[in-house]
Design a protein around this motif. Structure first.
Motif, PDB file in Angstrom:
ATOM      1  N   GLY A  30       0.805  -1.214   0.000  1.00  0.00           N
ATOM      2  CA  GLY A  30       0.000   0.000   0.000  1.00  0.00           C
ATOM      3  C   GLY A  30       0.839   1.265   0.000  1.00  0.00           C
ATOM      4  O   GLY A  30       0.534   2.231  -0.698  1.00  0.00           O
ATOM      5  N   VAL A  31       1.903   1.261   0.780  1.00  0.00           N
ATOM      6  CA  VAL A  31       2.798   2.419   0.834  1.00  0.00           C
ATOM      7  C   VAL A  31       3.505   2.610  -0.506  1.00  0.00           C
ATOM      8  O   VAL A  31       3.610   3.734  -1.009  1.00  0.00           O
ATOM      9  CB  VAL A  31       3.818   2.278   1.987  1.00  0.00           C
ATOM     10  N   THR A  32       3.955   1.536  -1.114  1.00  0.00           N
ATOM     11  CA  THR A  32       4.619   1.628  -2.419  1.00  0.00           C
ATOM     12  C   THR A  32       3.675   2.243  -3.447  1.00  0.00           C
ATOM     13  O   THR A  32       4.054   3.159  -4.193  1.00  0.00           O
ATOM     14  CB  THR A  32       5.085   0.230  -2.886  1.00  0.00           C
ATOM     15  N   ASN A  33       2.447   1.747  -3.486  1.00  0.00           N
ATOM     16  CA  ASN A  33       1.465   2.295  -4.418  1.00  0.00           C
ATOM     17  C   ASN A  33       1.151   3.752  -4.090  1.00  0.00           C
ATOM     18  O   ASN A  33       1.052   4.597  -4.989  1.00  0.00           O
ATOM     19  CB  ASN A  33       0.185   1.466  -4.399  1.00  0.00           C
ATOM     20  N   ALA A  34       0.980   4.063  -2.817  1.00  0.00           N
ATOM     21  CA  ALA A  34       0.648   5.424  -2.404  1.00  0.00           C
ATOM     22  C   ALA A  34       1.721   6.416  -2.829  1.00  0.00           C
ATOM     23  O   ALA A  34       1.417   7.493  -3.353  1.00  0.00           O
ATOM     24  CB  ALA A  34       0.450   5.477  -0.890  1.00  0.00           C
ATOM     25  N   LEU A  35       2.969   6.068  -2.626  1.00  0.00           N
ATOM     26  CA  LEU A  35       4.054   6.975  -3.016  1.00  0.00           C
ATOM     27  C   LEU A  35       4.117   7.137  -4.527  1.00  0.00           C
ATOM     28  O   LEU A  35       4.434   8.216  -5.029  1.00  0.00           O
ATOM     29  CB  LEU A  35       5.380   6.494  -2.439  1.00  0.00           C
ATOM     30  N   SER A  36       3.775   6.103  -5.265  1.00  0.00           N
ATOM     31  CA  SER A  36       3.715   6.191  -6.721  1.00  0.00           C
ATOM     32  C   SER A  36       2.633   7.191  -7.147  1.00  0.00           C
ATOM     33  O   SER A  36       2.845   8.014  -8.046  1.00  0.00           O
ATOM     34  CB  SER A  36       3.437   4.808  -7.312  1.00  0.00           C
ATOM     35  N   VAL A  37       1.485   7.132  -6.498  1.00  0.00           N
ATOM     36  CA  VAL A  37       0.399   8.069  -6.809  1.00  0.00           C
ATOM     37  C   VAL A  37       0.816   9.496  -6.461  1.00  0.00           C
ATOM     38  O   VAL A  37       0.580  10.435  -7.223  1.00  0.00           O
ATOM     39  CB  VAL A  37      -0.899   7.668  -6.072  1.00  0.00           C
ATOM     40  N   VAL A  38       1.449   9.676  -5.305  1.00  0.00           N
ATOM     41  CA  VAL A  38       1.895  11.018  -4.904  1.00  0.00           C
ATOM     42  C   VAL A  38       2.927  11.549  -5.895  1.00  0.00           C
ATOM     43  O   VAL A  38       2.876  12.719  -6.290  1.00  0.00           O
ATOM     44  CB  VAL A  38       2.440  11.015  -3.457  1.00  0.00           C
ATOM     45  N   LYS A  39       3.850  10.707  -6.345  1.00  0.00           N
ATOM     46  CA  LYS A  39       4.838  11.146  -7.338  1.00  0.00           C
ATOM     47  C   LYS A  39       4.155  11.577  -8.631  1.00  0.00           C
ATOM     48  O   LYS A  39       4.529  12.581  -9.235  1.00  0.00           O
ATOM     49  CB  LYS A  39       5.842  10.026  -7.634  1.00  0.00           C
ATOM     50  N   ARG A  40       3.134  10.825  -9.058  1.00  0.00           N
ATOM     51  CA  ARG A  40       2.389  11.201 -10.261  1.00  0.00           C
ATOM     52  C   ARG A  40       1.686  12.546 -10.049  1.00  0.00           C
ATOM     53  O   ARG A  40       1.697  13.417 -10.914  1.00  0.00           O
ATOM     54  CB  ARG A  40       1.380  10.118 -10.633  1.00  0.00           C
ATOM     55  N   ALA A  41       1.103  12.738  -8.882  1.00  0.00           N
ATOM     56  CA  ALA A  41       0.430  14.005  -8.572  1.00  0.00           C
ATOM     57  C   ALA A  41       1.416  15.172  -8.586  1.00  0.00           C
ATOM     58  O   ALA A  41       1.134  16.236  -9.135  1.00  0.00           O
ATOM     59  CB  ALA A  41      -0.262  13.910  -7.213  1.00  0.00           C
ATOM     60  N   VAL A  42       2.595  14.950  -8.004  1.00  0.00           N
ATOM     61  CA  VAL A  42       3.619  16.004  -7.969  1.00  0.00           C
ATOM     62  C   VAL A  42       4.101  16.339  -9.380  1.00  0.00           C
ATOM     63  O   VAL A  42       4.395  17.487  -9.693  1.00  0.00           O
ATOM     64  CB  VAL A  42       4.788  15.584  -7.047  1.00  0.00           C
ATOM     65  N   SER A  43       4.139  15.348 -10.264  1.00  0.00           N
ATOM     66  CA  SER A  43       4.555  15.617 -11.652  1.00  0.00           C
ATOM     67  C   SER A  43       3.529  16.488 -12.372  1.00  0.00           C
ATOM     68  O   SER A  43       3.865  17.197 -13.326  1.00  0.00           O
ATOM     69  CB  SER A  43       4.786  14.312 -12.422  1.00  0.00           C
TER      70      SER A  43
END
Length: 126
Positions: A30-43
Motif C-alpha cells: 500500500g505504501v509503495t502504491n501510495a508513493l507512486s500516486v503522490v509522485k504522479r500528482a507532484v509531476s
C-alpha cells in the motif's frame, strides 16, 4: 488495505485511505502504491493537498503500523509537496484528542469525507 488516488486536479487532491485489518505485506504494498500516486500528482502539480482517511483502520501489528508511519507519513515527498491535510477518522475520544493536540491551519480533522474534501478545495495552494 491502503488505497490512494488522485481525486481532484485543481487544486490537486490525493485521497489516501487506510481501512480494515492490515498486515505487514499489505502495508508495504500500500505504501509503495501510495508513493507512486503522490509522485504522479507532484509531476502534474508541484503542491498538493492530502486527505488522510483513517476510518475503520486496524493494523495487525506494531510492525505494519510502523511501516506505514515511517515510509508514508514521514516520507520527505509529503513534507516537501503537501500543502494541507484533511484527516478523517471515526468519531470518538481518540479523534477528539488528536484534534485538540494537532489541529492547525494546515491540518484539520473531520468525520465526514465531503466536509474534508470541501475544506481542501477552499485552501490555497502556493
Amino acid at each position: 488495505m491502503i488505497e490512494t488516488n488522485i481525486i481532484n486536479q485543481l487544486p490537486m487532491v490525493v485521497h489516501h485511505r487506510v481501512k480494515g485489518p492490515m498486515s505487514v505485506n499489505e502495508a508495504m504494498a500500500g505504501v509503495t502504491n501510495a508513493l507512486s500516486v503522490v509522485k504522479r500528482a507532484v509531476s502534474l502539480s508541484e503542491r498538493l493537498h492530502l486527505i488522510l482517511d483513517m476510518r475503520g483502520y486496524i493494523f495487525d501489528s506494531l510492525d505494519s503500523h510502523k511501516i506505514w508511519k515511517t515510509q508514508f507519513t514521514q516520507n520527505s515527498l509529503l513534507s516537501e509537496h503537501v500543502e494541507c491535510v484533511a484527516a478523517i477518522g471515526d468519531p470518538g475520544p481518540k479523534l477528539i484528542a488528536e484534534k485538540e493536540l494537532m489541529e492547525s491551519g494546515k491540518l484539520k480533522f473531520f468525520t465526514d469525507f465531503n466536509l474534508a474534501f470541501q475544506w481542501l478545495r477552499n485552501q490555497e495552494v502556493y
